[in-house]
Write an enzyme that holds these catalytic residues in place. Structure first.
Site, PDB file in Angstrom:
ATOM      1  N   ASN A  25       0.860  -1.190   0.000  1.00  0.00           N
ATOM      2  CA  ASN A  25       0.000   0.000   0.000  1.00  0.00           C
ATOM      3  C   ASN A  25       0.894   1.236   0.000  1.00  0.00           C
ATOM      4  O   ASN A  25       1.509   1.562   1.002  1.00  0.00           O
ATOM      5  CB  ASN A  25      -0.878  -0.029   1.266  1.00  0.00           C
ATOM      6  CG  ASN A  25      -1.665   1.257   1.454  1.00  0.00           C
ATOM      7  OD1 ASN A  25      -1.819   2.041   0.514  1.00  0.00           O
ATOM      8  ND2 ASN A  25      -2.152   1.483   2.661  1.00  0.00           N
ATOM      9  N   LYS A  44       0.130   4.307  -0.250  1.00  0.00           N
ATOM     10  CA  LYS A  44      -0.486   5.522   0.317  1.00  0.00           C
ATOM     11  C   LYS A  44      -0.257   6.698  -0.648  1.00  0.00           C
ATOM     12  O   LYS A  44      -0.334   6.513  -1.847  1.00  0.00           O
ATOM     13  CB  LYS A  44       0.056   5.795   1.713  1.00  0.00           C
ATOM     14  CG  LYS A  44       0.029   4.548   2.591  1.00  0.00           C
ATOM     15  CD  LYS A  44       0.315   4.818   4.018  1.00  0.00           C
ATOM     16  CE  LYS A  44       0.383   3.496   4.764  1.00  0.00           C
ATOM     17  NZ  LYS A  44       0.416   3.643   6.195  1.00  0.00           N
ATOM     18  N   HIS A  47      -9.139   1.177   5.325  1.00  0.00           N
ATOM     19  CA  HIS A  47      -7.809   1.315   5.919  1.00  0.00           C
ATOM     20  C   HIS A  47      -7.913   2.243   7.126  1.00  0.00           C
ATOM     21  O   HIS A  47      -8.737   3.167   7.146  1.00  0.00           O
ATOM     22  CB  HIS A  47      -6.835   1.891   4.881  1.00  0.00           C
ATOM     23  CG  HIS A  47      -5.420   1.868   5.369  1.00  0.00           C
ATOM     24  ND1 HIS A  47      -4.902   2.870   6.150  1.00  0.00           N
ATOM     25  CD2 HIS A  47      -4.426   0.955   5.210  1.00  0.00           C
ATOM     26  CE1 HIS A  47      -3.637   2.568   6.453  1.00  0.00           C
ATOM     27  NE2 HIS A  47      -3.333   1.419   5.891  1.00  0.00           N
ATOM     28  N   GLU A  63      -6.271   4.683   8.052  1.00  0.00           N
ATOM     29  CA  GLU A  63      -6.182   6.127   7.751  1.00  0.00           C
ATOM     30  C   GLU A  63      -7.500   6.652   7.182  1.00  0.00           C
ATOM     31  O   GLU A  63      -7.891   7.791   7.438  1.00  0.00           O
ATOM     32  CB  GLU A  63      -5.009   6.385   6.799  1.00  0.00           C
ATOM     33  CG  GLU A  63      -3.679   6.276   7.535  1.00  0.00           C
ATOM     34  CD  GLU A  63      -2.555   5.657   6.733  1.00  0.00           C
ATOM     35  OE1 GLU A  63      -2.591   5.698   5.493  1.00  0.00           O
ATOM     36  OE2 GLU A  63      -1.616   5.112   7.365  1.00  0.00           O
ATOM     37  N   GLU A  69      -5.074  -5.207  10.754  1.00  0.00           N
ATOM     38  CA  GLU A  69      -4.031  -4.201  10.921  1.00  0.00           C
ATOM     39  C   GLU A  69      -4.267  -3.434  12.221  1.00  0.00           C
ATOM     40  O   GLU A  69      -5.068  -2.490  12.253  1.00  0.00           O
ATOM     41  CB  GLU A  69      -4.067  -3.207   9.761  1.00  0.00           C
ATOM     42  CG  GLU A  69      -3.815  -3.831   8.414  1.00  0.00           C
ATOM     43  CD  GLU A  69      -3.205  -2.823   7.452  1.00  0.00           C
ATOM     44  OE1 GLU A  69      -2.121  -3.099   6.956  1.00  0.00           O
ATOM     45  OE2 GLU A  69      -3.797  -1.749   7.243  1.00  0.00           O
ATOM     46  N   GLY A  73       2.790   1.930  10.637  1.00  0.00           N
ATOM     47  CA  GLY A  73       3.719   3.044  10.433  1.00  0.00           C
ATOM     48  C   GLY A  73       4.459   3.460  11.689  1.00  0.00           C
ATOM     49  O   GLY A  73       5.079   4.527  11.737  1.00  0.00           O
ATOM     50  N   SER A  82       3.844  -2.555  10.281  1.00  0.00           N
ATOM     51  CA  SER A  82       5.298  -2.555  10.409  1.00  0.00           C
ATOM     52  C   SER A  82       5.952  -3.886  10.006  1.00  0.00           C
ATOM     53  O   SER A  82       6.900  -4.341  10.650  1.00  0.00           O
ATOM     54  CB  SER A  82       5.707  -2.146  11.827  1.00  0.00           C
ATOM     55  OG  SER A  82       5.259  -0.830  12.095  1.00  0.00           O
TER      56      SER A  82
HETATM   57  C1  PEP Z   1      -0.472   0.013   6.117  1.00  0.00           C
HETATM   58  O1  PEP Z   1      -0.482   1.196   5.839  1.00  0.00           O
HETATM   59  O2  PEP Z   1      -1.412  -0.709   5.776  1.00  0.00           O
HETATM   60  C2  PEP Z   1       0.664  -0.501   6.893  1.00  0.00           C
HETATM   61  C3  PEP Z   1       0.590  -1.707   7.388  1.00  0.00           C
HETATM   62  O3  PEP Z   1       1.742   0.352   7.041  1.00  0.00           O
HETATM   63  P1  PEP Z   1       3.194  -0.036   7.647  1.00  0.00           P
HETATM   64  O4  PEP Z   1       3.621  -1.325   7.008  1.00  0.00           O
HETATM   65  O5  PEP Z   1       4.070   1.102   7.302  1.00  0.00           O
HETATM   66  O6  PEP Z   1       2.999  -0.211   9.123  1.00  0.00           O
END
Ligand code: PEP
Length: 252
Positions: free
Chosen positions: A10, A12, A93, A95, A163, A169, A207
């Site tokens: 992803n 973003k 998601h 966000e 998630e 992040g 992460s």
């Molecule tokens: C995401 O944005 O779905 C995500 C898992 O980000 P990151 O891997 O940076 O934690």
């Protein structure tokens, strides 16, 4: 159950169309021998157009609107995404939920629109740190899944991504036990909602990096990853994909 794992990146709001095309070309060339993993690139909308990748590579949109067309400034419909050749759409998601205030009702409408357009939703669910510390993780997952997947005919083409918001992040990864428990809860909830939903992919996101991918992909119930930060870098993304391929080959 030995589902073919998925590694989805992803991006973003990163990479212009030119940067994205170059990233995809390099990555696909480095992963041409991959046989046991499906790899998904989710660029911003502008990078989706004309992203022509052969299986096992696919593209995904990061969002969509549920209406087919109309006065919805700034929105993109499922048929617009279809015409770009994408197969998947990331929905819900964290966000979108927490920064842009998307409700479960909106997410449910989007899931239905995506399925009606013969694309596959990747529905993200996960608890915040406060909710985890208050012991509400399973309750939150249940509520997000119940509402996000309300009144569907079947879950056949749906992918779920667990998630935990506190791991996205942040560099903090959920530990194996937390991941396994959450994935078990997700499957139990899906089964209660839709008893025939036994072969649904449940991805982990939060992460994921080259250094923790091997351990995380072996956690029971994890069928792949949704990756943010590490999906922006060719070396990290290819390394994670290779790890998943290697672990998967051992199980065949
Ligand atoms: C995401 O944005 O779905 C995500 C898992 O980000 P990151 O891997 O940076 O934690």
């Amino acid at each position: 159950m030995n589902l073919r794992p998925i590694v989805a990146g992803n991006w973003k709001m990163h990479k212009t169309p030119t940067e994205g095309a170059s990233f995809v070309e390099t990555t696909v060339n480095l992963l041409l021998d991959i046989q046991h993993v499906s790899v998904i690139f989710a660029p911003p909308f502008t990078g989706l157009f004309d992203m022509d990748v052969p299986p096992p590579f696919y593209s995904a949109a990061q969002n969509c609107h549920w209406e087919e067309k109309g006065a919805f400034t700034g929105e993109i419909s499922v048929s617009m995404i279809q015409e770009c050749g994408a197969e998947f759409v990331i929905l819900g998601h964290s966000e979108r939920r927490h920064v842009f205030g998307e409700s479960d009702d909106w997410i449910n409408r989007k899931v239905k629109a995506v399925l009606a357009g013969d694309l596959k939703p990747i529905l993200c669910v996960g608890e915040t740190l406060d909710q985890r510390e208050a012991g509400q993780t399973e309750l939150v997952l249940k509520s997000q899944l119940e509402q996000g997947l309300a009144s569907m005919d079947s879950l056949k083409e749906i992918v779920i991504a667990y998630e935990p918001v506190w791991a996205i992040g942040t560099g903090v990864t959920a530990n194996n036990e937390q991941v396994e428990l959450a994935h078990t809860s997700v499957r139990k909830i899906l089964k209660e909602l839709y008893p025939e939903s036994y072969n649904i992919h449940v991805l982990y996101g939060g992460s994921v990096k080259p250094g923790n991918a091997e351990e995380l992909i072996q956690v029971p119930g994890v069928n792949g990853f949704l990756i943010g930060g590490a999906s922006l870098d060719v070396e990290s993304f290819t390394s994670i994909t290779r790890t998943v391929e290697t672990v998967q080959m051992r199980t065949l």
